[in-house]
Design a protein around this motif. Structure first.
Motif: not given
Lengths: 1021, 204
Positions: A808, A812, A862-864, A867-868
């Motif tokens: 988390p 990114p 997960s969504t995040s 996204q990564n």
């Protein structure tokens, strides 16, 4: 059973077996086990059989035996007897023609025939097998043609002698091939006929010979899709063309027929006809061409004055030029050129028109045919142009005339050469021709100079034409005196130095190119006359970026591309730099001077210098620059400016050090050590040293021993970055040094211990959550260095990074890092002696993409995290060559489509770019996604409103226009049926993009919309 | 010869480079001082994905030129000229721009008098036939019209006419070009659309 019986038995059943039997007979003949006489006697009974196919097979047996016998087995006498025997079969048994001919070819290969024998065979063929089309099978005719081809090639003189005493031969030969249609056979027919056409006396039969080949014009043959013989229409055309152009006797038939074909509506026929006319013009005799020159001109000019297709016009120009070249040296040239000049002059009077433009092309083509042609046209045209020019009421007329002058000058250069022309053959050819342009050169130069200097500044294209013409004039060998050239030089330098900025500086660029050309032709003149003017314009110091001095400096540096003046340019720049350092001048100016030097090294003629001269730059440039660096104390300059200056110095040093010998390289390794270990330095100087040493390190060869331990350097770099982490340049330089050291200077076996010792690994450590962005950057730099050298440590490094993607906090950052792995890099290049594995892109692809595709599909993500994954993927794909992606396309396409919704600008653009490539190369991969693709691209083409929330909410202009460009490809890439139902919607929704705020986007929108509107044109065809 | 059937076999033509065009704005001089604008492409510059976001698909230099700033660029006369200058003449392999059939000064854009709300805008193009009896003037006019209707947003009203005093039957041609129904009927004609399609081929 005898061998012949066995052979006949096997002939239709088993080809190999029958060949083996024939070979066995051949062996027996060789070992004298079997006598030739007996063999022939034995065959006798089969050869008199009534069954013609049996007779033919028997002859095949003979042919196969003969081809299997070693060369020396049969005596000359035996071969003679066999020849007689086979010839008698040819005359008496047409069914056996194929094996008989094969037998003869076999015999010929055992020993050359006497001339009489060759002639006899030739005549027998002409008599007994005439016309050839009586044989229905292509391979029968092909065999005969092969034999005739051998006779024509190897017994050329004998046949020529024979035909002169036997007129019958020619007559028979002319019609012999009548009706042949097979392309393979025609290839031989054309090359066989070429021999009598060029060498025999065929005057009496010219028309028949001509028709024998011209019947095939134009060739419309299209090879079948899987043609095993690989004969192309072009090969046939080429051979046919040489036949038509073979002898002047054809002219009375060829020219009318070919000119007739020019009226054809088919461009292909016209193209063939023009090419053939062109070849004939070169092939026929001067006298012949002189008879047809004016007729040809009347027909050919039409193709140029009214261009139908560009290549036809080119071809016609070549033909008119070939006519002039052929007539050169004869009286008739003048009649031809008089007609040409008269017509062209008439067209020039109405300039600017389509036909005045065409006249320019015609004269350029003809004038380059020969010195005589050039001289005639110069005398006939130039006075007219000059008087039209002076009387012209409009600039557009003058411009059209200038364009013609430029064309004439170019053709003149082609004929008479440049000052620098060194080809001795070329010079020999023109040595005795006086260039008629000489009489006009002064007048033309004045006219051109006037046009550059006195015409309105906004007439850019007009003045560029003059500048280009002036340059051509200077180029011309032995034409202008130095004094005249100086005038042009003056005009060019004035244009470069004094011209106000106008419309992209096109004129100045043309003048710079002109000056460079003058420097190429007359280096000393430029050094003597132009250099002082330039240097006078370069001040001691420059403080404003707007200063025209910087522009002039740039123009001066560009002169360094000319080898002859390179060293002078560098020397002058160095002098300027010395005084700038002393003054001290502004950082801006010093940087500009350094960049000018760098430019001469990169783009200039540095690489063309001799090695020892290049080596001398170590002392005169590298050492000198490093000394300057030590001396300066101007601490006031901004950080960014200092960084730029020292990077520029580093880059100059790098280029010079790259290829120095071992001693110098060794010295540089020491210099790097010193630069990094000067304890008394203040902080700023330490930064400077770090920047320079990065470039020096890049220039080092791998085998140069380092005076320091790699792990120490790595540790020191880490501590530098940690303490100066706010300065971007320092971080970048330190990271680059790390990659260079890891890539170049540590042997594979020591990599692991050294890296462990330096303690650089964080991703697989327990305390990963303590890691900083800097730690991650270091990780990626090391990984990149390892990846490129294809180290064994790469896979584990990459997999650690991949595992951290869902993190988390750092996810990114790591995702962004993936784009650095393949990104181009100033330092990690093959030129810098780095290890660059050819397979590293492939390797990284297989290490990452399938894993990312799987991981992002699992429901656990997960969504995040997803996204990564998408972010990392887009970064990777951005630099991967398309062919590498192809195997994974089915898995990638859905992810790419998701990226269009999920990502922010640069990566969304990257996804669009990849999709565009998919459309270009493998559209079927997107076939089932057509609807989703169109909708998402339409959404990406809108600026913002209604395109959802999240990072993708606003689309930058570059995304919008890339999306539209991609969408524009869809109609051609995907099947019509899939798209037609969507057409109305797409065309309607695209109206929004037509009103985009950015012009570039609107341009793409128009293209895209036109492409989609065009979709329904399909059903009209 | 087919050439003799043409109305004007030898028209005056302009050089491509002399046609009006949107020259790129002077490259911004206020760019990164440290790079000292000389030889900008000499040293490769690579964006740093960790600090400044991510690599962009084209080099940042280029973008700066294509998309100079955030300002809105309105559709202007030059843009309309660029849309139609490359339409080719049905008789010659030359463009309407080269033949000076369309000229920048003869293009005008008028926004409606009413304040911003409707944004209805009229684009008027006046054509100058190469000679006054050119029989293809109507076809050329239709070609220009079709091109503009495909390429301009719907808020634009397209008005294509023959320039006054340049054609012997200008009124008749204008009537045809201005009559919506007649235009629509003409566009149903496949032969005509074939000719127009060919004229528009060169537009990019």
């Amino acid at each position: 059973m005898s061998e012949i019986e066995l052979y006949l038995l096997e002939y239709d059943r088993n080809k190999d077996e029958s060949l083996r039997i024939a070979a066995q007979t051949a062996t027996r003949l060789e070992s004298k086990d079997l006598k030739l006489v007996n063999l022939i006697e034995h065959l006798g009974e089969y050869l008199t059989n009534e069954d013609e196919s049996l007779r033919a097979k028997t002859m095949f047996f003979l042919a196969d035996v003969l081809s299997a016998i070693p060369a020396k087995t049969l005596s000359r006498q035996q071969r003679g007897l066999l020849c007689d025997f086979v010839l008698s079969r040819i005359a008496g048994d047409p069914e056996s023609i194929e094996p008989s001919v094969h037998s003869l070819i076999g015999l010929e290969s055992m020993g050359k025939w006497e001339d009489e024998r060759a002639v006899e065979i030739f005549k027998t063929l002409l008599e007994s097998t005439n016309p050839l089309k009586q044989f229905k099978l292509q391979k029968q005719r092909y065999s005969v043609l092969q034999l005739i081809d051998i006779l024509m090639a190897r017994y050329r003189n004998a046949l020529r002698g024979a035909q002169s005493s036997d007129p019958d031969m020619i007559e028979k030969l002319v019609f012999y091939f009548d009706g042949e249609k097979d392309p393979r056979n025609l290839m031989i027919v054309f090359s066989v006929l070429l021999v009598p056409m060029t060498e025999w006396d065929i005057a009496a039969h010219a028309q028949d010979f001509f028709e024998a080949v011209f019947n095939y014009f134009p060739i419309t043959f299209k090879p079948p899709p899987d043609d095993p013989y690989g004969i192309t229409a072009q090969q046939l055309k080429d051979r046919l063309r040489s036949c038509i152009a073979a002898t002047s006797f054809f002219a009375p038939y060829a020219f009318p027929a070919l000119l007739d074909k020019l009226d054809s509506t088919s461009p292909n026929t016209k193209r063939d006809a023009l090419q053939t006319i062109s070849t004939c013009a070169s092939g026929y005799s001067t006298r012949t061409i002189s008879l047809y020159a004016v007729n040809l001109w009347d027909a050919l000019k039409f193709e140029v004055l009214n261009v139908q297709e560009e290549d036809l016009a080119e071809q016609a120009l070549e033909a008119t030029s070939n006519v002039a070249a052929k007539l050169s040296g004869s009286q008739e040239l003048h009649d031809y050129l008089k007609t040409v000049a008269k017509e062209c002059n008439e067209h020039l009077e109405d300039a600017p028109t389509k036909q005045s433009q065409a006249s320019g092309r015609i004269m350029q083509a003809i004038a380059k045919a020969s010195p005589e042609a050039s001289n005639f046209l110069m005398r006939a045209i130039l006075p007219q142009i000059v008087s039209l020019f002076n009387a012209a009421g409009s600039l557009s007329k003058r411009r059209a005339l200038l364009a013609v002058i430029l064309q004439l000058l170019r053709s003149n250069v082609a004929v008479f050469g440049e000052w620098r022309t060194s080809d001795p053959e070329f010079l020999q050819r023109t040595i005795n021709s006086n260039n008629a342009l000489r009489d006009f050169s002064e007048q033309i130069q004045e006219l051109l100079l006037d046009a550059v200097v006195y015409s309105p500044k906004e007439e850019v294209s007009y003045r560029i034409l003059s500048v280009n013409s002036l340059t051509e004039l200077v180029k011309l060998r032995s034409l202008l005196q130095d004094q005249q050239i100086s005038k042009t030089l003056h005009a060019l330098t004035t244009a470069i130095l004094k011209e106000p900025s106008y419309e992209n500086d096109d004129l100045r660029l043309a003048a710079e190119a002109g000056l460079l050309e003058v420097a190429h032709q007359k280096p000393q003149l430029v050094v003597n006359e132009a250099f002082p003017v330039f240097l006078a314009e370069l001040p001691e110091d420059v403080r404003s970026e707007e200063s025209s001095s910087l522009r002039i400096l740039a123009a001066f540096a560009k002169l360094g591309s000319e080898e002859k003046i390179f060293e002078t340019v560098v020397m002058r720049l160095r002098n300027r730099l010395t005084s700038a350092f002393q003054l001290p001048a502004s950082g801006l100016y010093i940087l500009a001077l350094l960049n000018a030097l760098l430019y001469t090294l990169i783009r200039g003629a540095y690489k063309e210098l001799a090695i020892d001269v290049q080596n001398s730059y170590y002392n005169s440039m590298v050492i000198w620059l490093l000394e300057q660096v030590q001396k300066r104390e101007d601490v006031l300059r901004s950080l960014a400016e200092r960084a730029a200056i020292f990077n520029a110095i580093g880059r100059i040093c790098r280029i010079i050090v790259l290829n120095q010998d071992d001693r110098v390289q060794q010295e540089i390794a020491g210099t790097i050590y010193n630069l990094q270990n000067q304890t008394e330095q203040d902080e700023l100087s330490r930064h400077d040293s770090l920047l320079i040493s990065t470039h020096l390190l890049a220039a080092l060869k791998t085998d140069v021993p380092l005076p320091f331990a790699p792990s120490n350097l790595l540790q020191r770099l880490v501590s530098v970055m940690k303490s100066d982490s706010t300065i971007a340049e320092i971080t970048t330089a330190s990271l680059s040094q790390m990659t260079l050291i890891v890539n170049k200077h540590i042997p594979e076996s020591e990599l692991k211990p050294v890296l462990d010792e330096a303690g650089l690994t964080k991703t697989n450590a327990e305390n990963f959550s303590d890691a900083t962005v800097l730690d991650i950057r270091i990780e990626f730099s090391i990984s990149k260095a390892l990846l490129l050298r294809n180290s064994r440590l790469t896979p584990s490094k990459i997999s650690h990074l991949l595992q951290r993607l869902p993190d988390p906090t750092h996810g990114p950052t790591i995702a962004r890092g993936f784009s650095t792995l393949l990104a181009p890099d100033e330092f990690l290049t093959a030129e810098n002696h780095c290890h660059i594995s050819k397979l590293h892109q492939q390797k990284l692809f297989s290490l990452t993409v399938p894993a990312i595709a799987t991981a992002s599909r699992t429901t656990a993500a997960s969504t995040s995290a997803r996204q990564n994954y998408l972010l990392a993927l887009a970064g990777l794909l951005h630099y991967l060559p398309y062919p590498i992606l192809v195997p994974e396309l089915p898995a990638l396409v859905p992810l790419l489509l998701q990226s269009l919704d999920a990502l922010d600008t640069p990566l969304k653009a990257s996804a669009v770019k990849t999709l565009t490539e998919v459309l270009a190369h493998d559209p079927e991969a997107l076939a089932e996604h057509a609807n989703a693709l169109a909708s998402r691209l339409l959404r990406a083409s809108r600026e913002g409103v209604g395109s959802g929330v999240g990072p993708g909410a606003r689309n930058e202009a570059e995304v919008r226009s890339a999306a539209l460009a991609c969408l524009a490809m869809v109609p051609r890439a995907l099947r019509r049926e899939t798209l037609v139902p969507m057409r109305t919607r797409v065309v309607r929704e695209l109206t929004a993009a037509l009103d985009d705020g950015k012009r570039g986007v609107r341009r793409e929108a128009v293209r895209c919309r036109v492409a989609w509107i065009g979709l329904d044109d399909g059903d009209e065809d | 010869m087919e050439e003799e059937l043409k109305d004007n076999a030898n028209p005056t033509i302009l050089q491509l480079s002399d046609l009006p065009s949107r020259r790129r704005d002077e490259p911004s001089k206020k760019r990164d001082a440290a790079r000292a604008m000389l030889f900008e492409d000499l040293v490769p510059s690579y964006p740093d994905p960790f600090s400044s976001g991510l690599p962009s698909p084209t080099s940042s230099e280029e973008d700066a030129k294509v998309y100079p700033s955030d300002d809105v660029e309105e559709i202007d006369e030059q843009e309309i000229y660029d849309l139609i200058a490359h339409v080719s003449d049905p008789e010659h392999p030359l463009t309407l721009g080269q033949l000076a059939v369309v000229n920048l000064p003869d293009i005008s854009i008028q926004s409606s008098a009413a304040p911003s709300k409707s944004r209805i805008t009229t684009a008027r193009v006046l054509l100058t036939p190469t000679i006054s009896h050119c029989s293809l003037a109507t076809v050329i006019g239709l070609g220009v019209r079709v091109r503009l209707e495909q390429a301009l947003p719907p808020r634009f009203r397209v008005d294509v006419r023959i320039k006054e005093g340049t054609h012997s039957t200008a009124d008749a041609v204008n009537k045809q070009l201005g009559d919506k129904e007649r235009v629509a009927a003409a566009l149903e004609n496949r032969n005509l659309m074939g000719v127009i399609g060919k004229m528009l081929e060169g537009c990019t």
